[in-house]
Design a protein around this motif. Structure first.
Motif, PDB file in Angstrom:
ATOM      1  N   SER A   1      34.017  25.783  23.709  1.00 49.97           N
ATOM      2  CA  SER A   1      34.783  25.348  24.428  1.00 49.97           C
ATOM      3  C   SER A   1      35.138  24.822  24.933  1.00 49.97           C
ATOM      4  CB  SER A   1      35.341  27.007  25.520  1.00 49.97           C
ATOM      5  OG  SER A   1      35.768  26.210  26.824  1.00 49.97           O
ATOM      6  N   ARG A   2      35.559  23.780  25.682  1.00 48.72           N
ATOM      7  CA  ARG A   2      35.581  22.496  25.965  1.00 48.72           C
ATOM      8  C   ARG A   2      35.343  22.793  27.599  1.00 48.72           C
ATOM      9  NH1 ARG A   2      37.209  18.399  23.244  1.00 48.72           N
ATOM     10  NH2 ARG A   2      38.665  19.079  22.020  1.00 48.72           N
ATOM     11  N   LEU A   3      35.142  24.001  28.206  1.00 47.94           N
ATOM     12  CA  LEU A   3      34.952  24.347  29.933  1.00 47.94           C
ATOM     13  C   LEU A   3      33.899  25.124  29.755  1.00 47.94           C
ATOM     14  CD1 LEU A   3      38.318  26.071  29.694  1.00 47.94           C
ATOM     15  CD2 LEU A   3      37.674  23.825  30.621  1.00 47.94           C
ATOM     16  N   ARG A   4      33.251  24.993  28.549  1.00 46.80           N
ATOM     17  CA  ARG A   4      31.947  25.924  28.563  1.00 46.80           C
ATOM     18  C   ARG A   4      30.627  24.828  28.266  1.00 46.80           C
ATOM     19  NH1 ARG A   4      27.106  27.748  30.609  1.00 46.80           N
ATOM     20  NH2 ARG A   4      26.260  30.134  30.017  1.00 46.80           N
ATOM     21  N   LYS A   5      29.507  24.672  29.603  1.00 48.84           N
ATOM     22  CA  LYS A   5      28.800  23.002  29.422  1.00 48.84           C
ATOM     23  C   LYS A   5      27.330  24.108  29.605  1.00 48.84           C
ATOM     24  CE  LYS A   5      30.693  19.137  31.622  1.00 48.84           C
ATOM     25  NZ  LYS A   5      31.086  17.914  33.144  1.00 48.84           N
ATOM     26  N   LEU A   6      26.501  23.188  28.660  1.00 48.39           N
ATOM     27  CA  LEU A   6      25.414  24.215  28.788  1.00 48.39           C
ATOM     28  C   LEU A   6      24.490  23.915  30.249  1.00 48.39           C
ATOM     29  CD1 LEU A   6      23.761  23.217  25.219  1.00 48.39           C
ATOM     30  CD2 LEU A   6      25.678  25.053  26.140  1.00 48.39           C
ATOM     31  N   HIS A   7      23.836  25.152  30.359  1.00 51.99           N
ATOM     32  CA  HIS A   7      23.648  24.851  32.433  1.00 51.99           C
ATOM     33  C   HIS A   7      22.246  24.866  31.527  1.00 51.99           C
ATOM     34  CE1 HIS A   7      27.120  27.481  33.323  1.00 51.99           C
ATOM     35  NE2 HIS A   7      27.530  25.655  33.051  1.00 51.99           N
ATOM     36  N   ASP A   8      20.832  24.299  32.732  1.00 49.68           N
ATOM     37  CA  ASP A   8      19.602  24.381  32.676  1.00 49.68           C
ATOM     38  C   ASP A   8      19.239  25.974  32.723  1.00 49.68           C
ATOM     39  OD1 ASP A   8      16.840  23.471  32.286  1.00 49.68           O
ATOM     40  OD2 ASP A   8      16.617  23.467  34.925  1.00 49.68           O
ATOM     41  N   GLY A   9      18.400  26.033  30.999  1.00 47.83           N
ATOM     42  CA  GLY A   9      17.488  27.645  31.297  1.00 47.83           C
ATOM     43  C   GLY A   9      18.291  28.365  30.492  1.00 47.83           C
ATOM     44  N   ASP A  10      19.468  28.259  30.275  1.00 40.25           N
ATOM     45  CA  ASP A  10      20.707  29.064  29.222  1.00 40.25           C
ATOM     46  C   ASP A  10      19.721  28.699  28.110  1.00 40.25           C
ATOM     47  OD1 ASP A  10      22.883  29.472  30.655  1.00 40.25           O
ATOM     48  OD2 ASP A  10      24.079  27.750  30.063  1.00 40.25           O
ATOM     49  N   ILE A  11      19.800  30.128  27.332  1.00 41.44           N
ATOM     50  CA  ILE A  11      19.685  29.908  25.961  1.00 41.44           C
ATOM     51  C   ILE A  11      21.078  30.264  25.044  1.00 41.44           C
ATOM     52  CG2 ILE A  11      17.146  31.261  26.630  1.00 41.44           C
ATOM     53  CD1 ILE A  11      18.381  33.906  25.644  1.00 41.44           C
ATOM     54  N   ILE A  12      20.814  29.625  23.606  1.00 40.33           N
ATOM     55  CA  ILE A  12      21.931  29.867  23.084  1.00 40.33           C
ATOM     56  C   ILE A  12      22.044  30.236  21.395  1.00 40.33           C
ATOM     57  CG2 ILE A  12      21.639  27.179  22.779  1.00 40.33           C
ATOM     58  CD1 ILE A  12      25.324  27.061  22.379  1.00 40.33           C
ATOM     59  N   ASN A  13      22.520  30.878  21.101  1.00 46.15           N
ATOM     60  CA  ASN A  13      22.181  31.103  19.268  1.00 46.15           C
ATOM     61  C   ASN A  13      23.690  30.207  18.743  1.00 46.15           C
ATOM     62  OD1 ASN A  13      23.696  32.485  16.961  1.00 46.15           O
ATOM     63  ND2 ASN A  13      21.658  33.141  16.510  1.00 46.15           N
ATOM     64  N   VAL A  14      23.089  29.483  17.827  1.00 45.18           N
ATOM     65  CA  VAL A  14      24.595  28.541  17.178  1.00 45.18           C
ATOM     66  C   VAL A  14      24.203  29.238  15.485  1.00 45.18           C
ATOM     67  CG1 VAL A  14      25.230  26.727  16.944  1.00 45.18           C
ATOM     68  CG2 VAL A  14      24.288  26.803  18.575  1.00 45.18           C
ATOM     69  N   ASP A  15      26.015  29.931  15.555  1.00 47.40           N
ATOM     70  CA  ASP A  15      25.829  30.861  13.876  1.00 47.40           C
ATOM     71  C   ASP A  15      26.427  29.898  13.143  1.00 47.40           C
ATOM     72  OD1 ASP A  15      26.225  32.146  11.836  1.00 47.40           O
ATOM     73  OD2 ASP A  15      26.189  34.263  13.485  1.00 47.40           O
ATOM     74  N   CYS A  16      26.179  29.103  11.875  1.00 50.99           N
ATOM     75  CA  CYS A  16      27.041  28.709  11.048  1.00 50.99           C
ATOM     76  C   CYS A  16      26.617  28.637   9.756  1.00 50.99           C
ATOM     77  CB  CYS A  16      26.243  27.155  10.681  1.00 50.99           C
ATOM     78  SG  CYS A  16      26.162  26.376  11.680  1.00 50.99           S
ATOM     79  N   THR A  17      28.324  29.755   9.125  1.00 54.36           N
ATOM     80  CA  THR A  17      27.833  29.353   7.605  1.00 54.36           C
ATOM     81  C   THR A  17      28.808  28.097   7.073  1.00 54.36           C
ATOM     82  OG1 THR A  17      28.139  31.794   8.452  1.00 54.36           O
ATOM     83  CG2 THR A  17      29.358  31.256   6.334  1.00 54.36           C
ATOM     84  N   THR A  18      28.283  28.437   5.862  1.00 58.66           N
ATOM     85  CA  THR A  18      29.001  26.793   5.403  1.00 58.66           C
ATOM     86  C   THR A  18      29.565  26.858   3.347  1.00 58.66           C
ATOM     87  OG1 THR A  18      27.137  25.312   6.395  1.00 58.66           O
ATOM     88  CG2 THR A  18      28.303  24.517   4.307  1.00 58.66           C
ATOM     89  N   ILE A  19      30.156  26.927   3.054  1.00 59.16           N
ATOM     90  CA  ILE A  19      30.720  26.890   2.512  1.00 59.16           C
ATOM     91  C   ILE A  19      30.504  25.437   0.994  1.00 59.16           C
ATOM     92  CG2 ILE A  19      33.038  27.914   0.498  1.00 59.16           C
ATOM     93  CD1 ILE A  19      33.897  29.002   3.369  1.00 59.16           C
ATOM     94  N   LEU A  20      30.182  25.997  -0.081  1.00 59.37           N
ATOM     95  CA  LEU A  20      30.018  24.442  -1.263  1.00 59.37           C
ATOM     96  C   LEU A  20      30.194  24.859  -2.684  1.00 59.37           C
ATOM     97  CD1 LEU A  20      29.195  21.275  -0.999  1.00 59.37           C
ATOM     98  CD2 LEU A  20      27.000  22.367  -1.850  1.00 59.37           C
ATOM     99  N   ASN A  21      31.788  24.814  -3.053  1.00 57.20           N
ATOM    100  CA  ASN A  21      32.101  25.109  -4.571  1.00 57.20           C
ATOM    101  C   ASN A  21      32.046  26.754  -4.500  1.00 57.20           C
ATOM    102  OD1 ASN A  21      31.083  22.756  -4.958  1.00 57.20           O
ATOM    103  ND2 ASN A  21      29.358  22.503  -5.434  1.00 57.20           N
ATOM    104  N   GLY A  22      32.572  27.185  -3.030  1.00 62.03           N
ATOM    105  CA  GLY A  22      33.065  28.770  -3.378  1.00 62.03           C
ATOM    106  C   GLY A  22      31.849  29.106  -3.148  1.00 62.03           C
ATOM    107  N   TYR A  23      30.802  28.845  -2.637  1.00 65.47           N
ATOM    108  CA  TYR A  23      29.363  29.543  -2.436  1.00 65.47           C
ATOM    109  C   TYR A  23      28.692  29.180  -0.915  1.00 65.47           C
ATOM    110  CZ  TYR A  23      28.779  30.056  -7.554  1.00 65.47           C
ATOM    111  OH  TYR A  23      29.138  30.928  -8.555  1.00 65.47           O
ATOM    112  N   TYR A  24      28.878  30.481  -0.300  1.00 72.45           N
ATOM    113  CA  TYR A  24      28.476  30.485   1.339  1.00 72.45           C
ATOM    114  C   TYR A  24      26.675  30.786   1.408  1.00 72.45           C
ATOM    115  CZ  TYR A  24      33.671  32.068   1.909  1.00 72.45           C
ATOM    116  OH  TYR A  24      34.670  32.220   1.905  1.00 72.45           O
ATOM    117  N   ALA A  25      26.836  30.156   2.393  1.00 66.71           N
ATOM    118  CA  ALA A  25      25.043  30.377   3.049  1.00 66.71           C
ATOM    119  C   ALA A  25      24.845  30.012   4.856  1.00 66.71           C
ATOM    120  CB  ALA A  25      24.339  29.236   2.861  1.00 66.71           C
ATOM    121  N   ASP A  26      24.430  31.468   5.138  1.00 65.03           N
ATOM    122  CA  ASP A  26      25.368  31.842   6.694  1.00 65.03           C
ATOM    123  C   ASP A  26      23.583  31.547   7.117  1.00 65.03           C
ATOM    124  OD1 ASP A  26      25.746  32.941   9.392  1.00 65.03           O
ATOM    125  OD2 ASP A  26      26.373  34.959   7.935  1.00 65.03           O
ATOM    126  N   ALA A  27      23.202  31.016   8.610  1.00 65.63           N
ATOM    127  CA  ALA A  27      22.607  31.179   9.344  1.00 65.63           C
ATOM    128  C   ALA A  27      22.556  30.740  10.832  1.00 65.63           C
ATOM    129  CB  ALA A  27      21.605  30.388   8.613  1.00 65.63           C
TER     130      ALA A  27
END
Ligand code: MF3
Ligand code: CO
Ligand code: CO
Length: 284
Positions: free
Chosen positions: A116-142
């Motif tokens: 969201s444009r409304l949520r800035k990262l604050h000093d002391g936050d911990i954040i999980n970033v979860d990406c899933t990529t599709i390439l040529n029909g194949y998925y990888a998730d981490a």
């Protein structure tokens, strides 16, 4: 991936005979064995690996830019741009109506946090970033956790122990162990450290679709659940809570999952190939 294409691959690259025999033997013993459609063939494994390389690149790129004051929308922009520039697709966008390209889950948010444009990262936050990529029909998730500025020791401990839970889960993901062995190993360790384990969400088969069988619970009993067979590709993605295990879903966006008690949660995820002699991390 289309069924016809899958069938063409299955016909061209059949499962090895000794694996089929081993599965038959286990089936007779009353074990739950996967359908052969869950066993990835060499060309498919190659495809998932290539998706994994880009997915890892995305997370590395995000890691270079994480800083106090940036918004989670900016993380979404980085993910979308990098993925596109590498000829791939962000799996989350429009997945069951999900509105963004990545999940960004901060502090008490367990998973599926919406950028969201409304949520800035604050000093002391911990954040999980979860990406899933599709390439040529194949998925990888981490997914990975990132520290924002100066993070408390308490939060750092949660993040590091959750990473250890993933590592312990990966160690348990040996051929002819079961899905229950993974959940058992993770939950035993997490509880020993005074944490709780989210039950409602878990890992999953992955490869030609975002979420395939089996469901990989992060709690479990030794020897229970589906047998892990070489060729299976699954995610392990423990969500570990500092307080109680219960979670709630945001009634307004219908996606964001948070701890019910408002205490912190952390998560790490890899896509794992079960091999003949152990496993291989495809998102390292
Ligand atoms: N990447 C998540 C997982 O590990 C799923 C996110 S679904 C989304 O399974 F729609 F929120 F992206
Ligand atoms: Co994920
Ligand atoms: Co996943």
């Amino acid at each position: 991936m289309e069924r016809v294409e899958l069938e063409r691959i299955w016909a061209k690259e059949p499962v090895e005979k000794h694996i089929l025999e081993k599965m038959e033997e286990l089936r007779k013993e009353g074990k739950m064995v996967p359908d052969v459609s869950l066993l990835k063939r060499p060309s498919m494994i190659q495809g998932i690996k290539e998706a994994g390389v880009i997915n890892t690149g995305v997370l590395d790129e995000v890691g270079k830019h994480i800083r106090v004051g940036m918004t989670t929308q900016e993380i979404d922009d980085i993910v979308a741009e990098y993925t596109k520039a590498h000829g791939a697709i962000c799996a989350p966008l429009n997945y069951e109506g999900y509105p963004k390209s990545v999940c960004t889950s901060i502090n008490e948010v367990v998973c599926h946090g919406i950028p969201s444009r409304l949520r800035k990262l604050h000093d002391g936050d911990i954040i999980n970033v979860d990406c899933t990529t599709i390439l040529n029909g194949y998925y990888a998730d981490a997914s990975r956790m990132f520290y924002v500025g100066n993070v408390s020791e308490e939060r750092k401990r949660l993040v590091e122990e959750t990473k250890h839970c993933l590592e312990i889960g990966i160690e348990a993901a040996k051929p002819y162990n079961t899905v229950g062995d993974i959940g058992y190993a993770i939950s035993q360790y997490a509880h020993k450290k005074g944490y709780s384990v989210v039950r409602e969400l878990g890992g999953h088969g992955v490869g030609t679709d975002f979420h395939e069988d089996p469901f990989v619970a992060h709690i479990g009993k030794k020897g229970k659940g589906m047998v892990l067979v070489p060729g299976m590709v699954i995610t392990i993605e423990p969500m570990i809570n500092a307080g109680k295990a219960a979670v709630v879903i945001d009634p307004y966006d219908d996606w964001t999952i948070s701890t019910r008690d408002g205490k912190d949660s952390a998560q790490w995820e890899h896509t794992i190939l079960i091999t003949e002699n152990g496993n291989e991390i495809l998102t390292d």
